[in-house]
Scaffold this motif. Structure first.
Motif, PDB file in Angstrom:
ATOM      1  N   GLN A 603       2.425  18.239  17.951  1.00 30.39           N
ATOM      2  CA  GLN A 603       1.536  19.397  17.920  1.00 30.39           C
ATOM      3  C   GLN A 603       1.710  20.248  19.175  1.00 30.39           C
ATOM      4  OE1 GLN A 603      -2.575  18.414  17.422  1.00 30.39           O
ATOM      5  NE2 GLN A 603      -3.257  20.549  17.403  1.00 30.39           N
ATOM      6  N   ALA A 604       1.818  19.601  20.357  1.00 29.56           N
ATOM      7  CA  ALA A 604       2.016  20.357  21.599  1.00 29.56           C
ATOM      8  C   ALA A 604       3.348  21.098  21.577  1.00 29.56           C
ATOM      9  CB  ALA A 604       1.953  19.409  22.795  1.00 29.56           C
ATOM     10  N   PHE A 605       4.388  20.422  21.045  1.00 23.36           N
ATOM     11  CA  PHE A 605       5.693  21.077  20.966  1.00 23.36           C
ATOM     12  C   PHE A 605       5.632  22.293  20.048  1.00 23.36           C
ATOM     13  CE2 PHE A 605       9.628  21.638  18.537  1.00 23.36           C
ATOM     14  CZ  PHE A 605      10.519  21.929  19.554  1.00 23.36           C
ATOM     15  N   MET A 606       5.026  22.153  18.880  1.00 18.73           N
ATOM     16  CA  MET A 606       4.976  23.256  17.922  1.00 18.73           C
ATOM     17  C   MET A 606       4.119  24.413  18.438  1.00 18.73           C
ATOM     18  SD  MET A 606       6.991  22.679  15.486  1.00 18.73           S
ATOM     19  CE  MET A 606       6.458  24.142  14.601  1.00 18.73           C
ATOM     20  N   THR A 607       3.028  24.095  19.121  1.00 10.71           N
ATOM     21  CA  THR A 607       2.192  25.155  19.675  1.00 10.71           C
ATOM     22  C   THR A 607       2.976  26.006  20.670  1.00 10.71           C
ATOM     23  OG1 THR A 607       0.187  23.842  19.399  1.00 10.71           O
ATOM     24  CG2 THR A 607       0.098  25.649  20.969  1.00 10.71           C
ATOM     25  N   GLN A 608       3.687  25.331  21.587  1.00  9.93           N
ATOM     26  CA  GLN A 608       4.477  26.077  22.559  1.00  9.93           C
ATOM     27  C   GLN A 608       5.672  26.761  21.893  1.00  9.93           C
ATOM     28  OE1 GLN A 608       3.838  26.672  25.945  1.00  9.93           O
ATOM     29  NE2 GLN A 608       5.489  28.116  25.507  1.00  9.93           N
ATOM     30  N   ALA A 609       6.247  26.121  20.863  1.00  8.87           N
ATOM     31  CA  ALA A 609       7.389  26.725  20.180  1.00  8.87           C
ATOM     32  C   ALA A 609       7.001  28.035  19.511  1.00  8.87           C
ATOM     33  CB  ALA A 609       7.958  25.744  19.153  1.00  8.87           C
TER      34      ALA A 609
END
Length: 718
Positions: A603-609
């Protein structure tokens, strides 16, 4: 008639000359000059000096830059008007010393023993009293000895009394004569400091340019190819310049910066840098800069080892060598091209800091020249918990509704606590296009956590040197690289992959029992992805201000009523996130990687992506370069100076301290005791004068009166 007229003209000219000298040597004129010099010094401190003209245009605009250049505010301390003011100040102070100095010196030597008794009666501090049993001579000698024992300088004078038979004695004493010397010392100090400053400034260099045919050099190439008219002799009596020496090399030519170029100053020796030393605190902040050098004398060939540290210069043949700063001495870099647009394949490129290499259109999307500008192995930045690094901001500020920002976690929070951290090596380079326009880039080698728990790579860019860097944050994938983001970026530009991601998302999101919603959701998802990719009707992919979250915000403002925008924004962002997640899964399948798991890290990766994909729409070039490896070569920047005026300035400072202390804390006092015969003894009349009336003076006179003549003072102190 003609003789009279001629005499009148001579008299008028004489009066005008006296008036001019009176004005030039007056205190108000000197104070006015000092005020102008202080204002000019403030300007010279606030406004960067000897910068390229383009820097002033970028910072202040064409009008003000042209005005600054015309007034020489970019080179205040070498401007003709500043030197003229200094010359007038020297002349004014010198005339003041010439006019008043002899009088003050004469006053220091003079005891003023010829003062009359009637004059003593006019003093504010005065006393009278009888001295029974003492002759005037005996009383005078006794009083003189007592004053001399108290530190006074005394002179006795015998003279005939005007009012009767016999002779009287005058005791004249003085103390605090250093007050007058202080005036001369303070004014002389101003002259010495100004003269020393002129000698250590670039006045001598300017004189060589005006009278010796020397001109600044503003071209490029090797130092050895610069012509003699741009070089200054080793015998130049005063100069201050910079010298860059890489490890393992030596140099003997300093650079003197001028507003319209540089002058080359030949040194009587060469400096070889054996080793550059830098020590750091635990926070990564530098603690010590030092250089181990060898000085090679050109005349004798003698090699002298020395160590130069900040605030600890080396001196050789009257030339001071200071540790000014440090730089790159030609480090070798290995960069990896990261494609941010379709049609570009990754490739490696190597180079040396200070060099450049051409990039073909097939490699970078368009023909560029890659210029390697800097390598920094240590970068200490200020992190603020949840904020961005202090050296810049996002590559573009996206103006979204509060609902969208809260959904995506923009993380635009501020913090007041400083957290200094060494974030590792970084590389700077420029990409210059075919038209000669260049953008500057500053990329960090290692990923870092900016406070929200998701490590990112920082890719900085700015259009001009006067701007701060703006950073594109690229999230780190589960492989510890930026390839996960790059795959998503390239897939987003592929309509076929977008369509496949839409089908997967719709298949998972729509309840099989309600197939009629599939087509409606598919249309909304296609619209969201197309807007985000910048390929919806009416947009141009990659165009400034098109695509990304900004395009979605613009679409809602144009098509959704205000009362429904918040809810519509939430729905559209939920759809976008779901489609982008399926797009990421597709790219992983094509790369032979296992699918992303549903977890907090994902989730953190996708939010920043999502944020990074939006910001990447404004990245100005289709390729970025990451630092893969380097071989560092350090260089020291030395400031070399021959400053004959330094000792003159030191002497002036010492005289200024002495002069100011003497004028402020030393009181000049003069004491007279007039003794005349009287029946059975002598009659004493005593008076004291001081250049400053203070309570201490009154008390001192009372003590002296009681001690010398045993009388009570009267007059102003009665």
């Amino acid at each position: 008639m003609s003789e009279t007229t001629h005499g009148i003209r001579i008299h008028t000219r004489s009066q005008a000359m006296r008036a001019a000298v009176e004005l030039l040597s007056s205190m108000r004129f000197a104070i006015s000059l000092l005020t102008v010099i202080c204002i000019a010094s403030v300007i010279g401190t606030v406004l960067k000096q000897h910068e390229p003209a383009a820097n002033y245009v970028n910072q202040f605009g064409p009008f003000w830059a042209e005005l600054f250049m015309a007034l020489k505010l970019n080179a205040v301390y070498s401007a003709w008007w500043f030197l003229l003011i200094l010359a007038f100040l020297v002349a004014s102070t010198s005339l003041c010393i010439a006019r008043n100095g002899p009088r003050y010196l004469a006053d220091v030597r003079n005891y003023k023993e010829n003062v009359r008794e009637q004059s003593l009666q006019a003093f504010g501090l005065r006393a009278q009293g009888p001295l029974p049993g003492e002759t005037p001579e005996a009383a005078a000698r006794r009083i003189g000895d007592m004053l001399a024992g108290g530190g006074w300088k005394v002179r006795l004078q015998q003279r005939t009394t005007p009012a009767g038979p016999g002779t009287g004695w005058m005791v004249a004493a003085k103390a605090g004569a250093a007050n007058k010397i202080g005036y001369i010392a303070a004014h002389s100090a101003i002259v010495l400091v100004c003269v020393g400053g002129l000698l250590d400034g670039d006045l001598v260099v300017r004189a060589q340019m005006w009278l010796g045919g020397k001109t600044p050099y503003n071209g490029g190439g090797l130092i050895s190819e610069v012509r003699p008219e741009h070089r200054l002799s080793e015998r130049n009596p005063t100069f201050r310049g910079n010298l860059l020496v890489a490890e393992g090399t030596q140099s003997s030519t300093a650079i003197l910066s001028q507003s319209d170029g540089v002058l080359l100053q030949e040194l009587p020796f060469a400096i070889e840098l054996k080793k550059f030393i830098v020590e750091h605190y635990s926070t990564g902040m530098p603690k010590l800069f030092a250089s181990e050098i060898v000085i090679h004398d050109k005349a004798t060939g003698e090699a002298t080892p020395a160590r130069v540290e900040v605030n600890h210069p080396a001196n050789y043949r009257g030339i001071e060598i200071y540790q000014s700063s440090f730089d790159d001495g030609g480090s070798r870099l290995q960069l990896r091209a990261v494609p941010l647009a379709p049609g570009i394949a990754p490739f490696d490129v190597e180079g040396v800091v200070g060099s450049s290499t051409p990039l073909a259109a097939s490699a970078a999307g368009q023909p560029f020249t890659l210029e390697f500008t800097a390598l920094r192995t240590i970068n200490v930045e200020n992190f603020s918990g949840t904020g961005a690094v202090s050296s810049g901001a996002d590559v573009r500020k996206v103006d979204l509704r509060q609902a969208i920002e809260s959904r995506l976690g923009a993380g635009n929070k501020t913090a007041t606590r400083k957290e200094l951290r060494n974030i590792g090596p970084s590389v700077s380079y420029k990409l210059r296009d075919a038209a000669g326009q260049a953008r500057e880039f500053h990329n960090y080698m290692l990923p870092m956590d900016t406070g929200d728990g998701q490590p990112v790579f920082l890719l900085g860019v700015r259009e001009t040197p006067s701007e701060p860097f703006r950073f594109l944050r690229i999230p780190v994938d589960d492989q510890g690289s930026m390839q996960g983001f790059v795959r998503m970026r390239l897939a987003l530009a592929d309509p076929a992959l977008r369509e496949q991601a839409v089908r997967r998302y719709v298949a998972k999101a729509v309840d099989p029992a309600r197939p009629e919603l599939a087509e409606q959701l598919a249309q909304s998802t296609v619209r969201a992805l197309s807007l985000f990719a910048g390929s919806a009707p009416g947009t141009a992919a990659g165009a400034e201000g098109r695509g990304g979250l900004q395009a979605i915000s613009d679409f809602m403002e144009a098509n959704v009523p205000p009362a429904e925008r918040e809810r519509a924004g939430e729905v559209l962002i939920r759809i976008l996130n779901g489609a982008l997640f399926e797009l990421a899964q597709l790219t992983r399948e094509r790369a032979g990687l296992k699918p992303l798991e549903q977890s907090d890290a994902t989730q953190a990766f996708m939010t920043q992506a999502v944020l990074s994909l939006s910001d990447a729409q404004a990245y100005p070039v289709p390729v970025a370069f990451e630092l893969k490896d380097f071989t560092q070569v350090q260089a020291s920047v030395f400031q070399v100076a021959r400053a004959p005026g330094k000792n003159i300035v030191y002497l002036g400072c010492a005289l200024l301290i002495i002069g100011v202390f003497s004028m402020l804390y030393v009181r000049e006092r003069r004491l007279w005791v007039w003794l005349v015969p009287k029946e059975g003894g002598a009659q004493a009349t005593m008076a004291l004068s001081s250049n400053r009336k203070t309570l201490d003076g009154d008390r001192e006179f009372a003590r002296l009166t009681d001690k010398l003549i045993g009388a009570r003072p009267h007059g102003d102190t009665a």
